[in-house]
Design an enzyme around this catalytic site. Structure first.
Site, PDB file in Angstrom:
ATOM      1  CG  HIS A 185     -53.946  29.276 122.364  1.00  0.00           C
ATOM      2  ND1 HIS A 185     -54.274  28.144 121.679  1.00  0.00           N
ATOM      3  CD2 HIS A 185     -53.157  30.013 121.552  1.00  0.00           C
ATOM      4  CE1 HIS A 185     -53.692  28.186 120.491  1.00  0.00           C
ATOM      5  NE2 HIS A 185     -53.010  29.312 120.379  1.00  0.00           N
ATOM      6  CG  ASP A 205     -49.133  37.039 120.429  1.00  0.00           C
ATOM      7  OD1 ASP A 205     -48.095  37.061 119.749  1.00  0.00           O
ATOM      8  OD2 ASP A 205     -50.215  36.603 120.003  1.00  0.00           O
TER       9      ASP A 205
HETATM   10  N1  CMC Z   1     -59.057  37.949 128.783  1.00  0.00           N
HETATM   11  C1  CMC Z   1     -60.204  37.796 129.471  1.00  0.00           C
HETATM   12  N2  CMC Z   1     -61.070  36.781 129.311  1.00  0.00           N
HETATM   13  C2  CMC Z   1     -60.762  35.873 128.403  1.00  0.00           C
HETATM   14  C3  CMC Z   1     -59.578  35.956 127.638  1.00  0.00           C
HETATM   15  C4  CMC Z   1     -58.712  37.040 127.858  1.00  0.00           C
HETATM   16  N3  CMC Z   1     -57.599  37.183 127.169  1.00  0.00           N
HETATM   17  N4  CMC Z   1     -59.524  34.914 126.786  1.00  0.00           N
HETATM   18  C5  CMC Z   1     -60.633  34.182 127.015  1.00  0.00           C
HETATM   19  N5  CMC Z   1     -61.383  34.778 127.981  1.00  0.00           N
HETATM   20  C6  CMC Z   1     -62.630  34.253 128.549  1.00  0.00           C
HETATM   21  C7  CMC Z   1     -63.808  34.493 127.609  1.00  0.00           C
HETATM   22  O1  CMC Z   1     -64.434  35.746 127.864  1.00  0.00           O
HETATM   23  C8  CMC Z   1     -64.689  33.328 127.952  1.00  0.00           C
HETATM   24  O2  CMC Z   1     -65.323  33.609 129.187  1.00  0.00           O
HETATM   25  P1  CMC Z   1     -66.851  33.070 129.459  1.00  0.00           P
HETATM   26  O3  CMC Z   1     -66.748  31.578 129.427  1.00  0.00           O
HETATM   27  O4  CMC Z   1     -67.201  33.641 130.793  1.00  0.00           O
HETATM   28  O5  CMC Z   1     -67.678  33.623 128.336  1.00  0.00           O
HETATM   29  C9  CMC Z   1     -63.725  32.181 128.227  1.00  0.00           C
HETATM   30  O6  CMC Z   1     -62.509  32.839 128.667  1.00  0.00           O
HETATM   31  C10 CMC Z   1     -63.422  31.317 127.005  1.00  0.00           C
HETATM   32  O7  CMC Z   1     -62.914  32.158 125.983  1.00  0.00           O
HETATM   33  P2  CMC Z   1     -63.336  32.094 124.469  1.00  0.00           P
HETATM   34  O8  CMC Z   1     -63.323  33.480 123.911  1.00  0.00           O
HETATM   35  O9  CMC Z   1     -64.579  31.283 124.307  1.00  0.00           O
HETATM   36  O10 CMC Z   1     -62.091  31.272 123.894  1.00  0.00           O
HETATM   37  P3  CMC Z   1     -61.680  31.136 122.389  1.00  0.00           P
HETATM   38  O11 CMC Z   1     -60.990  29.836 122.280  1.00  0.00           O
HETATM   39  O12 CMC Z   1     -62.839  31.380 121.474  1.00  0.00           O
HETATM   40  O13 CMC Z   1     -60.650  32.353 122.180  1.00  0.00           O
HETATM   41  C11 CMC Z   1     -58.651  33.624 122.132  1.00  0.00           C
HETATM   42  C12 CMC Z   1     -59.258  32.223 122.259  1.00  0.00           C
HETATM   43  C13 CMC Z   1     -57.141  33.493 121.941  1.00  0.00           C
HETATM   44  C14 CMC Z   1     -59.228  34.344 120.884  1.00  0.00           C
HETATM   45  C15 CMC Z   1     -58.981  34.427 123.410  1.00  0.00           C
HETATM   46  O14 CMC Z   1     -58.429  33.776 124.540  1.00  0.00           O
HETATM   47  C16 CMC Z   1     -58.465  35.861 123.327  1.00  0.00           C
HETATM   48  O15 CMC Z   1     -59.141  36.721 122.734  1.00  0.00           O
HETATM   49  N6  CMC Z   1     -57.256  36.161 123.937  1.00  0.00           N
HETATM   50  C17 CMC Z   1     -56.666  37.468 123.838  1.00  0.00           C
HETATM   51  C18 CMC Z   1     -56.031  37.678 122.483  1.00  0.00           C
HETATM   52  C19 CMC Z   1     -54.734  36.909 122.340  1.00  0.00           C
HETATM   53  O16 CMC Z   1     -53.868  36.960 123.210  1.00  0.00           O
HETATM   54  N7  CMC Z   1     -54.597  36.241 121.198  1.00  0.00           N
HETATM   55  C20 CMC Z   1     -53.352  35.521 120.846  1.00  0.00           C
HETATM   56  C21 CMC Z   1     -53.539  34.040 120.776  1.00  0.00           C
HETATM   57  S1  CMC Z   1     -51.961  33.178 120.687  1.00  0.00           S
HETATM   58  C22 CMC Z   1     -51.222  33.697 119.223  1.00  0.00           C
HETATM   59  C23 CMC Z   1     -52.002  33.377 118.019  1.00  0.00           C
HETATM   60  O17 CMC Z   1     -52.473  32.267 117.846  1.00  0.00           O
HETATM   61  O18 CMC Z   1     -52.120  34.254 117.163  1.00  0.00           O
END
Ligand code: CMC
Length: 437
Positions: free
Chosen positions: A313, A371
């Site tokens: 998140h 989720d």
């Molecule tokens: N699985 C694997 N790696 C992950 C995940 C994941 N679910 N989430 C983040 N990472 C890694 C990402 O690859 C990055 O790694 P590195 O630093 O090596 O490049 C690091 O963690 C930081 O992630 P980010 O993508 O920069 O974080 P963000 O804040 O931009 O994204 C997020 C947040 C929710 C989009 C992301 O965690 C994600 O895609 N999660 C899976 C989808 C999900 O469950 N979404 C629901 C969110 S809660 C309900 C809502 O708000 O709708």
């Protein structure tokens, strides 16, 4: 906004004059540096794609402490609201700032319930969609279409119009979601029954048929209601920011909420509940718990695009408090429907345990979000997987509306208009077609 005694000073290494920037205090949480005069005084913008360090507004509605894993609606912890209130009380709280007393609750329940029907013409509009359309495609269209049916509540600058539109949207979303479901499976629509609670009414519209009524099971209704409470608002997330941005142009509330529905659909946001259940189903098909190791390896592989859906998140760097409540609800619901040994729930718990001990997830502070377990609960209630995100949209509507209303009432609000760092071509001249090689 309350100014802080501390000021920030921005200085430049090229000798340009430095600039003092005011700081405002949050009631809880981080303070903000006010950069509104930055461009006027320095000719420079700030650069913050994805709003990693940028507050786009001030708000009194929802507060998240991502490090502690804390979520408050109007100051009340989500755990206490989930325990002591129903969704209608939470809607009242988000819209009006205070919890209702018994009479206020009764009046509000009644107000919402008298708006549950939709214009009969909506069903002809719905008929234009393919029966196999994704419910979120249908919902984006239906919610946008509301502005074509309720002309007397489309002036976003009129507080009365906004108030009527708010109630209409909250009341009609369950009807629209249930209609899009019934249309997809070729069953007749079930009209709302206003003597039922908001959540029981929704479940009846989903599961009754003209031949057989639906007897709402208390545990399942309570679980549905809890799903609604947990998804009701989440401060400036992508879909809420979309609603604010869309509404900032002065468009009508129905159009702004339709924009929120469209944004929510994405798998990185509300679409994650559907994606998460599909992910669990795929792992289960490939061998279940034994295949977790292999799956986690793919997730950690930088060359693969596989993510552990329902994990991570932008704000929570700790366990999402909604995920804890959802896991609790999972136990109750699975017990109530005789699925105490549900293999997908066992798989989800095993996956969570392994991920929480893995260095990759620990180092990045990736925890289960709302989720991760909500799909398992919804599936046990009988909600089909493609409808999960539409239910999230139904629940989030009150948050979107409260945030839109707050923005329009804020004397400092302006049309949302971000700036950019341009890195494209410098000015050049157009050659006639015949001279272009
Ligand atoms: N699985 C694997 N790696 C992950 C995940 C994941 N679910 N989430 C983040 N990472 C890694 C990402 O690859 C990055 O790694 P590195 O630093 O090596 O490049 C690091 O963690 C930081 O992630 P980010 O993508 O920069 O974080 P963000 O804040 O931009 O994204 C997020 C947040 C929710 C989009 C992301 O965690 C994600 O895609 N999660 C899976 C989808 C999900 O469950 N979404 C629901 C969110 S809660 C309900 C809502 O708000 O709708």
């Amino acid at each position: 906004m309350i100014p802080s005694d501390v000021k920030a000073t921005l200085s430049f290494s090229d000798g340009s004059p430095s600039m003092d920037l005011p700081i405002y205090k949050g009631s809880v949480g981080p303070n903000v540096i006010d950069i509104r005069k930055l461009y006027g005084q320095t000719g420079k913008f700030t650069y913050d794609p994805g709003f990693l360090s940028t507050a786009s507004c001030n708000s009194t509605i929802t507060y998240i402490d991502g490090d502690k894993g804390e979520l408050l609606y109007r100051g009340y912890p989500i755990e206490q609201l989930a325990q002591n209130c129903d969704f209608m009380e939470v809607c009242y709280l988000l819209l009006k700032g205070e919890l209702p007393n018994p009479q206020e609750k009764k009046d509000f329940d009644r107000l919402v319930s008298v708006h549950t029907m939709v214009n009969e013409q909506m069903q002809f509009f719905l008929r234009g969609f393919r029966r196999d359309a994704h419910p979120m495609a249908v919902m984006t269209g239906l919610v946008g279409a509301l502005s074509a049916f309720y002309h007397d509540s489309t002036d976003v600058h009129n507080p009365e119009h906004r108030a009527i539109a708010a109630i209409r949207l909250i009341a009609k979303m369950p009807t629209l979601v249930a209609m899009s479901y019934k249309y997809g499976i070729g069953q007749p629509y079930i009209y709302p029954k206003n003597s039922l609670s908001y959540s029981a009414n929704f479940m009846r519209m989903m599961f009754a048929t003209p031949c057989e009524d639906y007897e709402p099971n208390e545990v399942l209704v309570r679980a549905m209601d809890r799903i609604f409470i947990l998804h009701a608002d989440h401060e400036q997330n992508a879909s809420t920011s979309t609603v604010r941005m869309c509404g900032s142009s002065g468009t009508n509330p129905f159009a702004a909420i339709a924009a929120g529905v469209a944004c929510l659909w994405g798998p990185a946001h509300g679409g994650a509940n559907e994606a998460c259940l599909n992910m669990l189903g795929d792992i289960q098909k490939q061998g279940g718990v034994e295949k977790i190791g292999e799956f986690i390896k793919q997730v950690k592989d930088k060359n693969s695009s596989v993510k552990l859906m329902g994990f991570g998140h932008r704000v929570y760097k700790n366990y999402d408090p909604r995920a804890k409540l959802m896991r609790e609800t999972c136990h109750e619901v699975l017990g109530a429907v005789g699925l105490g040994n549900d293999p997908l729930f066992k798989l989800a718990m095993a996956l969570e345990k392994i991920a929480l001990e893995d260095e990759y997830f620990v180092a990045r502070k990736l925890y289960p979000n709302v989720d991760f377990y909500s799909g398992i609960v919804q599936r046990a209630i009988g909600i089909p997987v493609p409808l999960f995100t539409a239910i999230f949209a139904l629940a989030r509507t009150v948050g979107w509306i409260a945030q839109l209303d707050e923005m329009i009432g804020d004397p400092e609000y302006k049309i949302g208009r971000p700036r950019q760092l341009f890195v494209g071509s410098e000015p050049r001249h157009v050659k006639p077609l015949a001279q272009r090689g």
